[in-house]
Design a protein around this motif. Structure first.
Motif, PDB file in Angstrom:
ATOM      1  N   ASN A 236       0.861  -1.187   0.000  1.00  0.00           N
ATOM      2  CA  ASN A 236       0.000   0.000   0.000  1.00  0.00           C
ATOM      3  C   ASN A 236       0.901   1.243   0.000  1.00  0.00           C
ATOM      4  O   ASN A 236       1.006   1.929   1.006  1.00  0.00           O
ATOM      5  CB  ASN A 236      -0.827  -0.051   1.287  1.00  0.00           C
ATOM      6  CG  ASN A 236      -2.244   0.363   1.086  1.00  0.00           C
ATOM      7  OD1 ASN A 236      -2.739   0.419  -0.019  1.00  0.00           O
ATOM      8  ND2 ASN A 236      -2.910   0.658   2.182  1.00  0.00           N
TER       9      ASN A 236
ATOM     10  N   GLU B  95       4.668   3.129   3.371  1.00  0.00           N
ATOM     11  CA  GLU B  95       3.392   2.449   3.175  1.00  0.00           C
ATOM     12  C   GLU B  95       2.304   3.238   3.887  1.00  0.00           C
ATOM     13  O   GLU B  95       2.510   3.725   4.993  1.00  0.00           O
ATOM     14  CB  GLU B  95       3.442   1.032   3.732  1.00  0.00           C
ATOM     15  CG  GLU B  95       4.242   0.081   2.889  1.00  0.00           C
ATOM     16  CD  GLU B  95       4.047  -1.346   3.338  1.00  0.00           C
ATOM     17  OE1 GLU B  95       3.017  -1.939   2.980  1.00  0.00           O
ATOM     18  OE2 GLU B  95       4.929  -1.848   4.046  1.00  0.00           O
TER      19      GLU B  95
ATOM     20  N   HIS C 130      -0.421   2.926   5.898  1.00  0.00           N
ATOM     21  CA  HIS C 130      -1.120   2.039   6.834  1.00  0.00           C
ATOM     22  C   HIS C 130      -0.668   2.442   8.232  1.00  0.00           C
ATOM     23  O   HIS C 130       0.468   2.867   8.418  1.00  0.00           O
ATOM     24  CB  HIS C 130      -0.743   0.577   6.543  1.00  0.00           C
ATOM     25  CG  HIS C 130      -1.532  -0.403   7.340  1.00  0.00           C
ATOM     26  ND1 HIS C 130      -1.198  -0.776   8.611  1.00  0.00           N
ATOM     27  CD2 HIS C 130      -2.650  -1.085   7.024  1.00  0.00           C
ATOM     28  CE1 HIS C 130      -2.082  -1.654   9.056  1.00  0.00           C
ATOM     29  NE2 HIS C 130      -2.969  -1.858   8.106  1.00  0.00           N
TER      30      HIS C 130
ATOM     31  N   GLY D 171       2.291   0.707   8.807  1.00  0.00           N
ATOM     32  CA  GLY D 171       3.047   0.597   7.565  1.00  0.00           C
ATOM     33  C   GLY D 171       4.542   0.731   7.784  1.00  0.00           C
ATOM     34  O   GLY D 171       5.006   1.455   8.660  1.00  0.00           O
TER      35      GLY D 171
END
Length: 106
Positions: A60, A80, A82, A85
């Motif tokens: 992501n 990332e 998240h 992440g």
């Protein structure tokens, strides 16, 4: 100054930020579970290509930053999107600091 505006990359999903490379290409990050990072040539001399930044499983991805203090061996950082992440680091094994740098093993 913006001198032109046109689509340079297609066939991807939920592209988010990205980042500029030291050799003046752009990395476009896909922001979905199995997304990848694509190198885009704004001069349109090469076709866009998946880089090694995203790894085999994808992710992501949000953005890319480059530590270019050693122009012969730039180090890339990939975020990332998240809450847990990762911040990934990519150091090319060999570098000529060119288009090919992001398509070789790191």
């Amino acid at each position: 100054n913006v001198v032109d505006y046109k689509r340079m990359l297609s066939g991807t999903t939920r592209n988010c930020g990205g980042g500029r490379t030291p050799w003046d290409t752009w990395i476009s990050c896909e922001e979905y579970g199995r997304g990848q990072c694509w190198q885009v040539d704004p001069k349109n001399q090469r076709s866009s290509k998946i880089t090694k930044l995203g790894g085999a499983g994808g992710g992501n991805y949000e953005s890319v930053a480059v530590d270019n203090r050693n122009p012969d061996r730039p180090i890339f950082f990939l975020t990332e999107d998240h809450e847990r992440g990762a911040l990934r680091k990519y150091s090319p094994e060999k570098s000529t600091a060119s288009w090919d740098t992001l398509h070789a093993e790191g």
